[in-house]
Design an enzyme around this catalytic site. Structure first.
Site, PDB file in Angstrom:
ATOM      1  N   HIS A   9      35.134  20.371 -43.063  1.00 46.05           N
ATOM      2  CA  HIS A   9      35.490  20.932 -44.374  1.00 46.05           C
ATOM      3  C   HIS A   9      34.518  22.017 -44.843  1.00 46.05           C
ATOM      4  O   HIS A   9      34.932  23.102 -45.249  1.00 46.05           O
ATOM      5  CB  HIS A   9      35.545  19.830 -45.435  1.00 46.05           C
ATOM      6  CG  HIS A   9      36.464  18.695 -45.092  1.00 46.05           C
ATOM      7  ND1 HIS A   9      37.632  18.879 -44.408  1.00 46.05           N
ATOM      8  CD2 HIS A   9      36.396  17.361 -45.343  1.00 46.05           C
ATOM      9  CE1 HIS A   9      38.239  17.711 -44.250  1.00 46.05           C
ATOM     10  NE2 HIS A   9      37.505  16.775 -44.805  1.00 46.05           N
TER      11      HIS A   9
ATOM     12  N   HIS B  73      42.362  19.040 -43.940  1.00 47.01           N
ATOM     13  CA  HIS B  73      43.199  19.076 -45.149  1.00 47.01           C
ATOM     14  C   HIS B  73      42.637  20.007 -46.225  1.00 47.01           C
ATOM     15  O   HIS B  73      43.351  20.408 -47.126  1.00 47.01           O
ATOM     16  CB  HIS B  73      43.471  17.664 -45.690  1.00 47.01           C
ATOM     17  CG  HIS B  73      42.335  17.070 -46.471  1.00 47.01           C
ATOM     18  ND1 HIS B  73      41.261  16.466 -45.872  1.00 47.01           N
ATOM     19  CD2 HIS B  73      42.098  16.993 -47.796  1.00 47.01           C
ATOM     20  CE1 HIS B  73      40.422  16.041 -46.803  1.00 47.01           C
ATOM     21  NE2 HIS B  73      40.900  16.342 -47.987  1.00 47.01           N
TER      22      HIS B  73
ATOM     23  N   LYS C  25      44.463  23.037 -49.333  1.00 52.25           N
ATOM     24  CA  LYS C  25      44.248  23.111 -50.785  1.00 52.25           C
ATOM     25  C   LYS C  25      44.491  24.546 -51.243  1.00 52.25           C
ATOM     26  O   LYS C  25      43.935  25.479 -50.668  1.00 52.25           O
ATOM     27  CB  LYS C  25      42.816  22.673 -51.135  1.00 52.25           C
ATOM     28  CG  LYS C  25      42.547  21.190 -50.868  1.00 52.25           C
ATOM     29  CD  LYS C  25      41.123  20.838 -51.253  1.00 52.25           C
ATOM     30  CE  LYS C  25      40.710  19.476 -50.725  1.00 52.25           C
ATOM     31  NZ  LYS C  25      41.042  18.356 -51.566  1.00 52.25           N
TER      32      LYS C  25
HETATM   33  C1  BG6 Z   1      37.831  13.293 -45.665  1.00 53.87           C
HETATM   34  C2  BG6 Z   1      36.585  12.536 -45.350  1.00 53.87           C
HETATM   35  O1  BG6 Z   1      38.147  14.165 -44.616  1.00 53.87           O
HETATM   36  O2  BG6 Z   1      37.646  14.040 -46.852  1.00 53.87           O
HETATM   37  C3  BG6 Z   1      36.217  11.621 -46.517  1.00 53.87           C
HETATM   38  O3  BG6 Z   1      36.779  11.758 -44.176  1.00 53.87           O
HETATM   39  C4  BG6 Z   1      36.143  12.397 -47.809  1.00 53.87           C
HETATM   40  O4  BG6 Z   1      34.988  10.959 -46.266  1.00 53.87           O
HETATM   41  C5  BG6 Z   1      37.394  13.246 -48.005  1.00 53.87           C
HETATM   42  O5  BG6 Z   1      36.013  11.472 -48.869  1.00 53.87           O
HETATM   43  C6  BG6 Z   1      37.244  14.187 -49.188  1.00 53.87           C
HETATM   44  O6  BG6 Z   1      38.448  14.851 -49.407  1.00 53.87           O
HETATM   45  P1  BG6 Z   1      38.844  15.399 -50.846  1.00 53.87           P
HETATM   46  O7  BG6 Z   1      40.154  16.084 -50.637  1.00 53.87           O
HETATM   47  O8  BG6 Z   1      38.941  14.197 -51.748  1.00 53.87           O
HETATM   48  O9  BG6 Z   1      37.752  16.320 -51.261  1.00 53.87           O
END
Ligand code: BG6
Length: 479
Positions: A238, A176, A180
Site C-alpha cells: 500500500h 485495494h 480507492k
Molecule cells: C490490509 C492489511 O491490506 O489493509 C491490514 O492487511 C490493514 O492489516 C488494511 O488493516 C488497511 O486497509 P484500509 O483500507 O482500512 O486502510
C-alpha cells in the site's frame, strides 16, 4: 459494457466474499453496465449447497441493501461448488463450470478470483490450469489478492507459476488501495493540474511524508500477521503504491501499461534502503480511542516473545533528475491514535525572509513552509497550507489553509472493491500491480526482512517509537 461471464470465487465461504465481493458484485450486476449475463460461482472446501451459499449472501447483503428482489437476485445469480478434498475435485469443478456455461448460455469468459490464504495461490493456480479451466471458449482472468509473495524469491516463483497458465495481460494483482477514489485521484491531481506539476520536483519540494496510521491492532489475524509484520503487510504494497503514484513521471498515455511502466521506473530508481533509514516498533499496552488495549504480545495467538514489527518508518531516496535529494518518508503503524492515510508534500521555504525583525519582540517573524496535505482517508480531501499576514499593525504571519473535501463536492465515495471488480470485468489493468512491479517492490524491501534492525516498543495510542522516529522526521500534520 460487461461481456457475459462467470465470476468464480475461490474461498467463497470467507469473510472477504461476504463483506466485500458479493456486495460489490451485486451493485455491479444491478448497474447499467451489466447488459450481458453475469453469474457468480462460489467455490470452497465446505460442503455447502447453492441454497446455503445464496442464503449467506442474502444475509450479508441485507445488512446494507434494501431490495425486495434480493432473494430472487441471489437465486438467479449465485451458485456454489464444494471442492471437497479428494483428488478429482478440480475435475468436478471443471464439469460444473462447463454445465453452468451451457445452461446459462454463457460464451466461456471466466474470472478466477483467489480469495484464499496466500500460501495456496500457487497451488490453486496450478490446479486450475492442470484441468484446463483456464482454457474455455472465451477469455480467462486470474485475480490474486495481496500479499503477492512473502519476499522477492517467493514472488518470483509465484509469478512463474501464474504465467504458466495465464498471460500477464489476464492477471489482476489486487492492492485495494489502488481502488480507492482518492488514491486514483493522485494521478488526476498530478497530471490534470499544471500548477502543481510544474513545482513537483527537487527545486520546490523539500520532502514528502506518506502516512498510513490505524488505531486498530492486529485483531484476530495474528496467525497471518505475526509472520508478515508491517513491512510486508503495508509498506511493500500500500505505501509503496502511494509512493510510486506521487513520484512517477507523467506517462505517455493514460493506458495501463504506460502508467505501470512509469511506476516501475520509480522503483528501479529508488536507492537500496540503508538500515539507518528504517525504524521499527511494536506496540505495548496503552489507550486507544478512550479504551485500554493489550500489548501486541498479549494479543490472541501472538507468541509471547514475538519480534514482529507493528510499526515501520522507512526513508526512501530516489536517484533521478526529479527527486535527487528529496526524502520520501513512509510511516505506518497499528494502534496509533487514529485512522489516517495522508500524503504531505512539504515545499521549500521562501529563499529570503522579508520578515526579519518584524516579530513581536523585534526578532525574526517565523514563516512556515507551504504544505500540501492530501488526505486519502477519512475526511478525504486536500488542504494547502499557506502564510497570511494577521490583520493588525505589525507584520505577523500566520498559517491558514485552502481546503477541499470530496464529500462536500461529490457525496459519499464508492467502495474500492466495486471499482476494482468493475475493472477486472471490463479488462482494464490500470489499477492492478504488474508482475515486474511487484518484484521491483520486493527487491527494495527484501534486504530488510529478517535483518537485525531493532524493534523498539511504543505505547498503544501514541504515534510510534518517538525518540527514534524523530531521528528521521518530525511529523507535523497529524492534528
Ligand atoms: C490490509 C492489511 O491490506 O489493509 C491490514 O492487511 C490493514 O492489516 C488494511 O488493516 C488497511 O486497509 P484500509 O483500507 O482500512 O486502510
Amino acid at each position: 459494457m460487461f461481456e457475459s461471464h462467470l465470476f468464480i470465487i475461490f474461498g467463497a465461504t470467507g469473510d472477504l466474499t461476504k463483506r466485500k465481493l458479493i456486495p460489490a458484485l451485486y451493485h455491479l450486476m444491478r448497474g447499467d453496465e451489466c447488459s450481458g449475463a453475469c453469474y457468480v460461482l462460489g467455490v470452497a472446501r465446505s460442503d455447502w449447497t447453492d441454497e446455503q451459499f445464496r442464503e449467506k449472501a442474502r444475509q450479508a447483503l441485507e445488512e446494507e441493501i434494501e431490495d425486495p428482489d434480493l432473494s430472487a437476485w441471489c437465486d438467479d445469480h449465485l451458485f456454489y461448488q464444494s471442492l471437497g478434498s479428494d483428488s478429482t475435485k478440480y475435475e468436478a469443478l471443471r464439469e460444473r463450470v462447463d454445465a453452468l456455461e451451457q445452461d446459462l448460455d454463457l460464451p466461456g469468459n471466466r474470472i478466477f478470483y483467489l480469495s484464499l490464504p496466500p500460501r495456496v495461490y500457487g497451488k490453486t493456480t496450478e490446479a486450475i490450469g492442470k484441468v484446463g479451466l483456464n482454457d474455455g471458449d472465451g477469455w480467462a482472468r486470474l485475480v490474486v489478492e495481496k500479499p503477492f509473495g512473502h519476499d522477492l524469491e517467493s514472488a518470483q516463483e509465484l509469478n512463474r507459476t501464474v504465467h504458466e497458465y495465464f498471460p500477464e495481460g489476464e492477471v489482476y494483482r489486487i492492492d485495494h488501495y489502488l481502488g480507492k477514489e482518492t488514491v486514483q485521484n493522485l494521478l488526476g491531481f498530478r497530471f490534470g493540474n499544471a500548477i502543481f506539476e510544474s513545482i513537483w520536483h527537487r527545486d520546490r519540494i523539500e520532502r514528502v511524508e506518506i502516512t498510513v496510521a490505524e488505531s486498530l491492532g492486529v485483531e484476530e489475524r495474528a496467525g497471518y500477521y505475526d509472520d508478515a509484520g508491517q513491512l510486508r503487510d503495508m509498506v511493500q504494497n500500500h505505501l509503496t503504491q502511494l509512493f510510486t503514484l506521487v513520484a512517477m513521471e507523467p506517462p505517455s498515455t493514460f493506458e495501463a501499461d504506460a502508467i505501470r511502466d512509469e511506476k516501475v521506473k520509480v522503483l528501479r530508481s529508488t536507492r537500496a534502503i540503508a538500515t539507518e533509514d528504517v525504524v521499527l516498533g511494536q506496540y505495548e499496552a496503552g489507550r486507544v480511542n478512550g479504551l485500554d488495549v493489550n500489548s501486541y504480545r498479549d494479543e490472541q495467538e501472538v507468541p509471547a516473545d514475538s519480534k514482529t514489527e507493528t510499526y515501520a518508518q522507512v526513508r526512501l531516496s530516489v536517484d533521478n533528475w526529479r527527486w535527487q535529494g528529496v526524502p520520501f518518508i513512509l510511516q505506518t503503524g497499528k494502534r496509533l491514535p487514529r485512522k489516517l492515510t495522508q500524503v504531505a508534500v512539504y515545499f521549500e521555504c521562501a529563499p529570503v525572509s522579508l520578515f526579519q525583525g518584524t516579530g513581536e519582540n523585534g526578532d525574526a517573524c517565523e514563516v512556515n513552509q507551504n504544505v500540501l496535505i492530501i488526505t486519502l482517508q477519512p475526511d478525504e480531501g486536500f488542504d494547502l497550507q499557506f502564510e497570511v499576514k494577521r490583520p493588525g499593525e505589525s507584520i505577523r504571519m500566520e498559517t491558514q489553509k485552502l481546503s477541499f473535501r470530496y464529500e462536500d463536492a461529490f457525496g459519499p465515495i464508492p467502495d474500492a472493491y466495486q471499482t476494482l471488480l468493475r475493472d477486472i470485468i471490463v479488462g482494464d489493468q490500470t489499477l492492478f500491480v504488474r508482475g515486474d512491479e511487484v518484484e521491483a517492490s520486493w527487491r527494495l524491501y527484501d534486504p530488510l526482512l529478517n535483518s537485525d534492525i531493532p524493534v523498539h516498543t511504543y505505547e498503544a495510542g501514541s504515534w510510534g517509537p518517538n525518540e527514534h522516529v524523530n531521528q528521521i522526521a518530525q511529523f507535523s500534520n497529524r492534528s
